[in-house]
Enzyme design. Structure first.
Site: not given
Ligand code: GLC
Length: 733
Positions: A279
């Protein structure tokens, strides 16, 4: 003669191979193609693949960025396409760029980046229809592909252990089997468009409070039989090209540093062939590579802007570690092989995106069909619904129901075609509260042309009550806005909406409540209203779907994918604390309805519940057992006078209370029946649903015995009962 032809064909193939490896490879497997490509890559080429740049602000530090969350530039000399990784599961997110107080945000791809929002993912789960999930995934990926995106960060499926979780709307409810079947459908739909789907957030990222630091503590067996089982089944069903490891820890170890979760279970037991991306900011050091992380997401593209904890985890430190022999070069080769093989498997090499306009009308109809099957009729007394065609006066009250329907906030938010129905409102951080421009009132007026429909915004309950009093029926629209990054403080509707409903119901006994919410809510007014319609966040044509159900054009067929508690005291954790540890061993694998069954608690509305304008009967139950293969068949009959869809649910109990709870969902099928029509449904139970996870034996273990089988209209309305005589057996992990 034949020999000449064969020789010519061979020569042609070989010459093609030298000219264009990608072309020559098209008959080879993704792994073979990846291996061929890997041989042509230098250390620098491989290193290039294992980090994505954060391009959300399109800061263009890296040429070729289109404003995606993760951007890996192409390697043209090798013919490797760029990775444009964009959110997410409800539609293509157009990253907002704050313009300052009181102003609407700009967007990284401008108005051209506006797209079609599906209903919330939880709503898709409420359809209990993997085909609807497939069509939804196919639609949003089609839109992504037309915008140059080839990786969707979609496939969120963390179990609803915590109904106040701000991202409940983005996930698929509380049961592993339902979540996996729906997620599998969405993933297959997405990847049918040559866009990689990313199942997330692995694992146990089940609340937003302290999401970057909290440790989800849970025993191995409980984890395997719940959250991990959902991922295991969904990965088998959908074959997602990528898995996203989450922000949190599990038992004190970061998800993306967690060798047990990544190497032992995901890549070991489950033999997952794709790649693990972090993430955004979930990386915690170069040794994450040895734990099983293959790509660090969203690093600083040179602007100083990144969500990264350390935006160079796989940058120079990785090359240094390889140089020192701390990380074998072979590990880097495996990381890149996994990325490449997913790119080949989903068609990113052979079917690159072609920028073109969206098919807006067709895509909106996909969203509408999904919403129509997602809406759950929770209460309908005195045949309040469907509204009679000769109704004269209708009051519509609250929640901007004259112009739009609510959607959820965060990275899953979709800035709709044409822009929001009313100016978006800034959330607690970077999130935006958006109403999709689909008016329940306008849609209802079309279906009830002779009715006088009047809107009141509900800000003055007395005024709303006066309108209700003078109307044949009062429709109160109530909302609960939820978003990524924040959990709900409780299960109550906010902004005194309960009082508004009370006041209106006191003025008109024919009151209907329509809910647009991210997850379960309390309903202190339930006994005072005649009907309750659960519409979730209903997406681009949510107004039309809601109106269709209210006016009877659509027979509601949604079933709850989550338990609606009476109140927070019934939950394993009555309060969400600010602690850095959350103890999931309280309920273990007994998530949601399983907890309520185990504790013999009466929910407000049970898992699997939903009413119809028709009635369905179940009969002729047959249970057939061959070893560990149990097949349940029964007849479903529409005994009402409306055509409609029903979802009979098969539950199984383990003998002697050896399971985590009294029963588990073991199968379901959504059927469409005309009045008087019957159909035989047959469900084969995955043997792991008859098993417990034997940690010491590292296997699924099925005990010999008699397994009660139930067929129900919900987890609490079990119409048919039978038994399966099962012999002892095991299933590999
Ligand atoms: C965010 C989320 C994830 C998302 C990523 C990119 O913090 O937790 O679900 O795909 O960052 O935006």
């Amino acid at each position: 003669m034949k020999l000449t032809i064969a020789r010519t064909a061979l020569f042609t193939a070989l010459s093609l191979a030298s000219l264009s490896p990608a072309l020559a490879d098209q008959t080879a497997s993704p792994d073979q193609r990846a291996a061929t490509m890997l041989k042509r890559m230098s250390l620098e080429d491989m290193h290039h693949m294992v980090q994505s740049y954060n391009d959300m602000m399109a800061l263009q530090q890296q040429p070729g960025g289109i404003g995606a969350a993760g951007y890996v530039p192409a390697l043209p000399k090798l013919g490797i396409p760029a990775q444009q990784q964009n959110d997410a599961g409800i539609g293509v997110h157009n990253y907002p760029i704050d313009q300052g107080p009181g102003k609407q945000p700009a967007h990284v791809r401008g108005e051209a980046g506006n797209t079609t929002p599906l209903p919330s993912t939880l709503a898709i789960a409420a359809t209990w229809n993997p085909q609807i999930a497939y069509e939804g995934g196919r639609m949003i990926a089609g839109e992504a592909h037309r915008q140059g995106i080839n990786v969707l960060l979609a496939g969120g499926m963390n179990l609803t252990r915590e109904p106040r979780d701000g991202r409940t709307f983005e996930y698929l409810g509380e049961d592993p089997l339902l979540a996996a079947r729906i997620d599998g459908g969405e993933i297959r739909g997405i990847q049918s468009q040559h866009v990689i789907s990313t199942i997330k957030h692995y694992a146990l990222n089940d609340q937003e409070t302290n999401r970057l630091t909290v440790s989800s503590n849970i025993d191995e067996r409980a984890m395997r039989e719940s959250d991990l089982f959902a991922f295991e089944l969904a990965i088998e069903d959908g074959h997602p090209g990528s898995v996203m490891c989450g922000y949190n820890k599990v038992n004190g170890v970061w998800d993306c540093s967690n060798k047990h979760l990544l190497n032992d279970i995901l890549k070991g037991d489950w033999k997952y062939p794709g790649w693990v991306m972090t993430d955004w900011g979930a990386d915690h050091g170069v040794m994450d590579a040895m734990a099983g992380t293959d790509q660090v997401s969203g690093i600083d593209a040179g602007s100083g802007f990144s969500l990264g904890q350390s935006s160079s985890t796989f940058g120079a430190p990785l090359l240094q570690a390889i140089g020192k022999g701390e990380i074998p070069r072979g590990r880097l080769e495996d990381m890149v092989h996994r990325i490449l093989r997913s790119m080949y498997a989903v068609g990113l090499f052979d079917h690159p995106p072609v920028i073109k306009p969206l098919d807006v009308e067709a895509d909106a109809l996909v969203a509408q069909r999904a919403a129509e099957q997602a809406i759950v009729l929770l209460k309908n007394e005195q045949d309040q619904l469907p509204l009679k065609s000769d109704i004269k006066t209708v009051a519509i009250i609250g929640s901007h129901a004259d112009v739009g329907v609510l959607s959820g906030g965060g990275s899953a938010e979709v800035w709709p075609i044409g822009g929001p129905a009313i100016p978006a409102v800034k959330g607690p951080d970077w999130q935006w509260k958006v109403y999709d421009p689909s008016s329940p009132m306008k849609a209802l007026q079309k279906l009830l042309p002779n009715a006088k429909i009047t809107y009141d915004d509900g800000t003055d309950p007395a005024k709303a009550a006066a309108l209700a009093k003078s109307s044949d029926v009062a429709l109160v629209f109530a909302t609960q806005w939820t978003c990524e990054g924040v959990d709900q403080p409780n299960l109550s509707l906010s902004d005194k909406q309960d009082d508004l409903i009370d006041t209106v119901a006191a003025a008109n006994t024919h009151t209907v409540v329509v809910l647009e919410n991210g997850g379960p809510v309390k309903m202190p007014w339930l006994s005072k209203v005649n009907a309750v319609v659960e519409a979730w966040y209903p997406g681009a044509r949510g107004g039309e779907a809601i109106a269709g159900v209210l006016a009877g054009k659509v027979n509601p067929s949604g079933r709850l994918p989550v338990t609606f508690p009476q109140d927070e005291q019934q939950l394993p954790r009555p309060q969400i604390t600010n602690a850095q540890e959350v103890d999931y061993n309280i309920e273990g694998a007994a998530v949601g309805y399983k907890w309520f069954d185990k504790k013999n608690l009466q929910p407000l509305f049970p898992f699997g519940f939903g009413l119809s304008y028709s009635r369905f009967d179940y009969s002729d139950l047959h249970v057939n057992t061959q070893g560990k293969r149990v097949t349940v068949s029964f007849k479903v009959s529409n005994v009402g006078d409306h055509a409609g869809m029903d979802t009979p649910q098969v539950y199984v109990s383990l003998p002697g209370d050896s399971g985590e709870a009294p029963r588990r969902l073991a199968g379901f099928e959504k059927v469409s029946l005309q009045p008087g029509q019957s159909r035989t449904v047959s469900v084969t139970i995955d043997p792991r649903l008859l098993a417990t996870f034997d940690v010491s034996g590292h296997q699924w273990k099925i005990g010999a015995g008699s397994y009660p089988i139930q067929v129900g209209h919900s987890s609490r309305d079990l119409a048919l009962k039978g038994e399966a005589a099962v012999v002892a057996s095991t299933v590999a992990p």
